[in-house]
Scaffold this active site. Sequence first.
Site, PDB file in Angstrom:
ATOM      1  N   MET A  81      -4.503  -7.305  -6.843  1.00 27.77           N
ATOM      2  CA  MET A  81      -3.754  -8.311  -7.641  1.00 27.77           C
ATOM      3  C   MET A  81      -5.051  -9.368  -8.305  1.00 27.77           C
ATOM      4  O   MET A  81      -4.705 -10.497  -8.537  1.00 27.77           O
ATOM      5  CB  MET A  81      -2.848  -9.196  -6.812  1.00 27.77           C
ATOM      6  CG  MET A  81      -1.721  -8.488  -6.356  1.00 27.77           C
ATOM      7  SD  MET A  81      -0.913  -7.823  -7.672  1.00 27.77           S
ATOM      8  CE  MET A  81       0.059  -9.009  -8.629  1.00 27.77           C
ATOM      9  N   GLY A 105       0.844  -1.351  -0.006  1.00 30.02           N
ATOM     10  CA  GLY A 105       0.002   0.065  -0.150  1.00 30.02           C
ATOM     11  C   GLY A 105       0.886   1.322   0.156  1.00 30.02           C
ATOM     12  O   GLY A 105       0.164   2.424   0.430  1.00 30.02           O
ATOM     13  N   ASN A 143      -5.710   2.568 -12.662  1.00 28.09           N
ATOM     14  CA  ASN A 143      -4.635   1.659 -12.550  1.00 28.09           C
ATOM     15  C   ASN A 143      -3.143   2.015 -12.744  1.00 28.09           C
ATOM     16  O   ASN A 143      -3.173   2.893 -13.643  1.00 28.09           O
ATOM     17  CB  ASN A 143      -4.559   0.231 -13.203  1.00 28.09           C
ATOM     18  CG  ASN A 143      -3.627  -0.882 -12.618  1.00 28.09           C
ATOM     19  OD1 ASN A 143      -3.510  -0.935 -11.368  1.00 28.09           O
ATOM     20  ND2 ASN A 143      -2.942  -1.685 -13.382  1.00 28.09           N
ATOM     21  N   HIS A 149       0.755   0.936 -13.438  1.00 25.63           N
ATOM     22  CA  HIS A 149       1.722  -0.234 -13.726  1.00 25.63           C
ATOM     23  C   HIS A 149       3.211   0.233 -13.694  1.00 25.63           C
ATOM     24  O   HIS A 149       3.512   1.186 -13.958  1.00 25.63           O
ATOM     25  CB  HIS A 149       1.468  -0.871 -14.888  1.00 25.63           C
ATOM     26  CG  HIS A 149       2.132  -2.000 -15.537  1.00 25.63           C
ATOM     27  ND1 HIS A 149       1.681  -3.374 -15.063  1.00 25.63           N
ATOM     28  CD2 HIS A 149       3.053  -2.016 -16.507  1.00 25.63           C
ATOM     29  CE1 HIS A 149       2.635  -3.999 -15.627  1.00 25.63           C
ATOM     30  NE2 HIS A 149       3.335  -3.401 -16.512  1.00 25.63           N
ATOM     31  N   LEU A 185      -8.308  -9.488 -11.171  1.00 30.69           N
ATOM     32  CA  LEU A 185      -8.527  -8.986 -12.199  1.00 30.69           C
ATOM     33  C   LEU A 185     -10.010  -8.452 -12.006  1.00 30.69           C
ATOM     34  O   LEU A 185     -10.863  -8.923 -11.225  1.00 30.69           O
ATOM     35  CB  LEU A 185      -8.932  -9.954 -13.461  1.00 30.69           C
ATOM     36  CG  LEU A 185      -7.326 -10.194 -14.251  1.00 30.69           C
ATOM     37  CD1 LEU A 185      -7.801 -11.173 -15.202  1.00 30.69           C
ATOM     38  CD2 LEU A 185      -6.810  -8.855 -14.758  1.00 30.69           C
ATOM     39  N   ILE A 186     -10.358  -7.147 -12.447  1.00 32.76           N
ATOM     40  CA  ILE A 186     -11.614  -6.563 -12.093  1.00 32.76           C
ATOM     41  C   ILE A 186     -12.604  -7.295 -13.398  1.00 32.76           C
ATOM     42  O   ILE A 186     -12.395  -7.185 -14.407  1.00 32.76           O
ATOM     43  CB  ILE A 186     -11.666  -5.065 -12.484  1.00 32.76           C
ATOM     44  CG1 ILE A 186     -10.642  -4.462 -11.663  1.00 32.76           C
ATOM     45  CG2 ILE A 186     -13.155  -4.280 -12.346  1.00 32.76           C
ATOM     46  CD1 ILE A 186     -11.050  -4.685 -10.123  1.00 32.76           C
TER      47      ILE A 186
HETATM   48  C1  GRF Z   1       3.187  -1.199  -7.446  1.00 30.75           C
HETATM   49  O1  GRF Z   1       4.597  -1.420  -7.998  1.00 30.75           O
HETATM   50  C2  GRF Z   1       1.985  -0.967  -8.669  1.00 30.75           C
HETATM   51  O2  GRF Z   1       2.799  -0.371 -10.015  1.00 30.75           O
HETATM   52  C3  GRF Z   1       1.713  -2.349  -9.085  1.00 30.75           C
HETATM   53  O3  GRF Z   1       1.612  -2.865  -7.581  1.00 30.75           O
HETATM   54  C4  GRF Z   1       2.701  -2.213  -6.786  1.00 30.75           C
HETATM   55  C5  GRF Z   1       1.834  -2.016  -5.666  1.00 30.75           C
HETATM   56  O4  GRF Z   1       2.826  -1.291  -4.468  1.00 30.75           O
HETATM   57  N1  GRF Z   1       0.556  -2.375  -9.732  1.00 30.75           N
HETATM   58  P1  GRF Z   1       2.187  -0.878  -3.374  1.00 30.75           P
HETATM   59  O5  GRF Z   1       1.327  -1.941  -2.553  1.00 30.75           O
HETATM   60  O6  GRF Z   1       1.444   0.546  -3.594  1.00 30.75           O
HETATM   61  O7  GRF Z   1       3.506  -0.561  -2.440  1.00 30.75           O
END
Ligand code: GRF
Length: 201
Positions: free
Chosen positions: A90, A12, A107, A109, A92-93
């Site tokens: 983690m 988070g 989102n 990435h 999928l929607i």
């Molecule tokens: C991030 O690197 C984001 O790009 C990916 O998941 C990771 C989440 O990190 N989708 P965090 O839980 O916000 O520290």
Amino acid sequence: MNRIAVFASGFGSNLQALIDFSKNDDLNGEIVLVFSNKSSAYALQRARNHGIKDIFLDPGQFCSRREYDEQVLSILKKEKIDLVVLAGYMLLIGPNILEKFKNRIINIHPALLPAFKGSHGIKDAFDFGVKVTGVTVHFVDECLDSGPIILQQAVEISEDDSCATLEEKIHGAEHRIYPLAVKYFCAGMLKIEGRKVTIKK
Ligand code: GRF
């Protein structure tokens, strides 16, 4: 004022960046819910630390993903959510959520899409040997890491970088641009035409 739900399955840190930004900047939005599919997600604790409502819903307790998604939808409706921000979520929607929240789910990435899609964007870019990677904020559609792109930031990979130092740089870039993208959404500055997103400043 936009009502924002952040979906997270893990640490988070992006949620934290959004919380911090919302305290110091005019977001025109409020994080009213942190939702997780994992009871162990530290993101839930971060929510509690800041007096934000947190909900964990175990997919294993539902007969199907469709039923799970219906329950998620009813939570979003009850909380009158305008924007769903995925931050390391983690799962999928599902199509029923996508339909009800069309162009209202974003989102982040950890690579420059469309390169290095999937859940190992940082390592995949590092192992491939690219000299420049980065981060992408995009709208979520029915395919993985494929929706219209809102913001991107490049991150250089130097010869001294390890995968761990690259990860730190990537997270730094994420924490800078994700709050901005949320701010633009909440200010009604994003216009989508086909695959193109323009930002009215
Ligand atoms: C991030 O690197 C984001 O790009 C990916 O998941 C990771 C989440 O990190 N989708 P965090 O839980 O916000 O520290």
